[in-house]
Design an enzyme around this catalytic site. Structure first.
Site, PDB file in Angstrom:
ATOM      1  N   GLU A   2       0.812  -1.206   0.000  1.00 13.51           N
ATOM      2  CA  GLU A   2       0.000   0.000   0.000  1.00 13.51           C
ATOM      3  C   GLU A   2       0.848   1.260   0.000  1.00 13.51           C
ATOM      4  OE1 GLU A   2      -3.992  -1.210   2.366  1.00 13.51           O
ATOM      5  OE2 GLU A   2      -2.156  -1.174   3.503  1.00 13.51           O
ATOM      6  N   CYS A  54       3.252   8.600   1.159  1.00 14.22           N
ATOM      7  CA  CYS A  54       3.761   7.751   2.235  1.00 14.22           C
ATOM      8  C   CYS A  54       4.130   6.415   1.602  1.00 14.22           C
ATOM      9  CB  CYS A  54       2.683   7.600   3.313  1.00 14.22           C
ATOM     10  SG  CYS A  54       3.183   6.540   4.676  1.00 14.22           S
ATOM     11  N   CYS A  90       6.146  -6.606   7.989  1.00 15.79           N
ATOM     12  CA  CYS A  90       7.112  -5.965   8.893  1.00 15.79           C
ATOM     13  C   CYS A  90       7.412  -6.912  10.052  1.00 15.79           C
ATOM     14  CB  CYS A  90       6.530  -4.659   9.435  1.00 15.79           C
ATOM     15  SG  CYS A  90       7.688  -3.752  10.502  1.00 15.79           S
ATOM     16  N   CYS A 104       5.586  -4.087  16.650  1.00 11.48           N
ATOM     17  CA  CYS A 104       5.044  -3.085  17.574  1.00 11.48           C
ATOM     18  C   CYS A 104       3.606  -3.466  17.924  1.00 11.48           C
ATOM     19  CB  CYS A 104       5.096  -1.697  16.941  1.00 11.48           C
ATOM     20  SG  CYS A 104       6.781  -1.197  16.561  1.00 11.48           S
ATOM     21  N   CYS A 110       0.538  -1.610  15.991  1.00 10.09           N
ATOM     22  CA  CYS A 110       0.594  -1.273  14.566  1.00 10.09           C
ATOM     23  C   CYS A 110       0.088  -2.407  13.684  1.00 10.09           C
ATOM     24  CB  CYS A 110       2.033  -0.931  14.181  1.00 10.09           C
ATOM     25  SG  CYS A 110       2.219  -0.550  12.430  1.00 10.09           S
ATOM     26  N   CYS A 148      -2.229   6.224   9.733  1.00  7.72           N
ATOM     27  CA  CYS A 148      -1.055   5.524  10.267  1.00  7.72           C
ATOM     28  C   CYS A 148      -1.433   4.220  10.942  1.00  7.72           C
ATOM     29  CB  CYS A 148      -0.370   6.363  11.324  1.00  7.72           C
ATOM     30  SG  CYS A 148       0.351   7.813  10.670  1.00  7.72           S
TER      31      CYS A 148
HETATM   32  N1  SAH Z   1       8.780   1.287  10.920  1.00  9.29           N
HETATM   33  C1  SAH Z   1       8.812   2.708  10.822  1.00  9.29           C
HETATM   34  C2  SAH Z   1       7.866   3.297   9.807  1.00  9.29           C
HETATM   35  C3  SAH Z   1       6.442   2.793   9.814  1.00  9.29           C
HETATM   36  S1  SAH Z   1       5.399   3.287  11.156  1.00  9.29           S
HETATM   37  C4  SAH Z   1       8.602   3.314  12.190  1.00  9.29           C
HETATM   38  O1  SAH Z   1       8.364   2.577  13.147  1.00  9.29           O
HETATM   39  O2  SAH Z   1       8.713   4.519  12.334  1.00  9.29           O
HETATM   40  C5  SAH Z   1       4.947   4.937  10.845  1.00  9.29           C
HETATM   41  C6  SAH Z   1       4.291   5.623  12.017  1.00  9.29           C
HETATM   42  O3  SAH Z   1       2.957   5.162  12.228  1.00  9.29           O
HETATM   43  C7  SAH Z   1       5.043   5.318  13.281  1.00  9.29           C
HETATM   44  O4  SAH Z   1       5.273   6.404  14.101  1.00  9.29           O
HETATM   45  C8  SAH Z   1       4.111   4.323  13.923  1.00  9.29           C
HETATM   46  O5  SAH Z   1       4.388   4.177  15.233  1.00  9.29           O
HETATM   47  C9  SAH Z   1       2.770   4.923  13.593  1.00  9.29           C
HETATM   48  N2  SAH Z   1       1.636   4.017  13.849  1.00  9.29           N
HETATM   49  C10 SAH Z   1       1.656   2.679  13.817  1.00  9.29           C
HETATM   50  N3  SAH Z   1       0.450   2.171  14.151  1.00  9.29           N
HETATM   51  C11 SAH Z   1      -0.355   3.212  14.414  1.00  9.29           C
HETATM   52  C12 SAH Z   1      -1.739   3.316  14.782  1.00  9.29           C
HETATM   53  N4  SAH Z   1      -2.511   2.257  14.947  1.00  9.29           N
HETATM   54  N5  SAH Z   1      -2.249   4.569  14.949  1.00  9.29           N
HETATM   55  C13 SAH Z   1      -1.476   5.639  14.755  1.00  9.29           C
HETATM   56  N6  SAH Z   1      -0.178   5.600  14.398  1.00  9.29           N
HETATM   57  C14 SAH Z   1       0.385   4.406  14.213  1.00  9.29           C
END
Ligand code: SAH
Length: 342
Positions: free
Chosen positions: A90, A103, A110, A114, A117, A331
């Site tokens: 995506e 983006c 991945c 986390c 996420c 995000c």
């Molecule tokens: N792996 C990289 C890039 C992808 S995440 C990183 O960790 O930075 C991009 C952003 O989206 C990160 O700050 C991540 O923490 C945030 N993100 C992930 N899941 C989310 C969610 N459910 N709601 C809001 N932001 C989220």
């Protein structure tokens, strides 16, 4: 045959010189492809016929296949691209007052795991190639007949876990005879892979760095982000200081507000104390709920209080507005959903 989007300008110059051509032809070819969007080498009238034929034998210029396009009521557009091996990725286009941002996704799935996420729900299958990174930009430009002005590598995947390809991608999109996306308009976001932050600080092209922080102490960050066990907060912040010293670029700390987890005002104070003295700003992100997880979004009144508290303590902070949440493009919501494949 190789996709032209896989080669950087220096590599193209090398290829040309090795085959008896002039290095300066590389600039002309980049301009045809990236600026003028001419994909037929035969039409590149300012280079020799012999070279045109040689190029046609070496390269194809092909965009990623667009599988599905969804448009949000706020103008955000989400693309689902189908790769040559059938994987789906995506990419999101956002329209802002200052321009158009894309983006970019860096991996298929991945592995960072986390806990909040959606991207991590699908394990990493592989890294994206340079062409698959570049074509996320060029496909969107072609599809909407627009120029992209800003790029954030914040889609699915951890860009510093695909470091070399992401750097080649940056070199290509930044090149002056190509897409010309300014280095100040390119941001890479990482969960905090410390050795790569040091490496990134030494790159010639100085782009912006965003760190997904989300917690102000190791105990909580360990729970939210497994990577913190390998690279704890202190190590990440030391790397950030070095990054600033070497590049002069202010760091962005991303902090998702999770209700009852990291959003009380003491935690705002703890965060302020932690990052005080680092040239940075904090991007507060409202949590986008993901069905599989228990987290909830912080109430807007608390989000505002948290924001104000940081400001009062002298920390630059913004509360990010949501874009594309009605199409699961916000995000953390970037992931392949089965219904999109039908
Ligand atoms: N792996 C990289 C890039 C992808 S995440 C990183 O960790 O930075 C991009 C952003 O989206 C990160 O700050 C991540 O923490 C945030 N993100 C992930 N899941 C989310 C969610 N459910 N709601 C809001 N932001 C989220």
């Amino acid at each position: 045959m190789r996709n032209f989007y896989d080669v950087t300008i220096t590599e193209l110059q090398d290829i040309l010189v090795r085959s008896g051509q002039k290095a300066y032809n590389a600039d002309q070819i980049f301009k045809w492809v990236y600026e003028l969007k001419v994909f037929d080498f035969g039409q590149m009238t300012n280079i020799s016929k012999a070279l045109r034929e040689q190029l046609a034998e070496m390269f194809i210029i092909k965009e990623l296949e667009i599988h599905t396009v969804q448009e949000s009521s706020d103008g955000t557009v989400k693309y689902l691209f189908k790769l040559d091996d059938e994987s789906l990725i995506e990419t999101v286009l956002m329209r802002n007052d200052y321009g158009t941002s894309v983006c970019v996704t860096s991996q298929v799935g991945c592995n960072m795991g986390c806990s909040f996420c959606a991207s991590g729900l699908i394990k990493k299958a592989r890294d994206l190639s340079v062409y698959e990174l570049v074509s996320q930009i060029t496909s969107v430009e072609q599809h909407l007949s627009i120029r992209i002005t800003n790029v954030v590598v914040m889609g699915t995947g951890e860009p510093f876990d695909n470091y070399d390809n992401v750097m080649d991608f940056i070199r290509i999109i930044n090149y002056k005879q190509g897409l010309q996306i300014g280095s100040r308009h390119i941001t890479v976001s990482t969960c905090g892979i410390v050795p790569k932050i040091y490496q990134y600080a030494k790159e010639t092209i100085k782009t912006n760095l965003a760190i997904s922080l989300h917690a102000a102490n190791n105990e909580l960050r360990n729970q939210l982000m497994p990577i913190n066990k390998a690279y704890p907060i202190e190590a990440v912040l030391d790397a950030c200081k070095t990054y600033f010293d070497m590049t002069g670029r202010r760091i962005t700390f991303e902090y998702i507000l999770l209700k009852g987890v990291n959003d009380n005002l003491d935690q705002a104070d703890e965060l302020s104390d932690l990052i005080r003295g680092i040239n940075c700003y904090v991007n507060l992100i409202p949590y986008n709920p993901v069905l599989e997880f228990k987290y909830q979004k912080t109430d807007i009144s608390r989000a505002n209080e948290f924001h104000q508290r940081l400001l009062k303590r002298g920390i630059n902070a913004i509360l990010r507005r949501e874009q594309g949440s009605d199409i699961d493009a916000a995000c953390g919501q970037l992931r392949y959903k089965k219904e999109n494949a039908i």
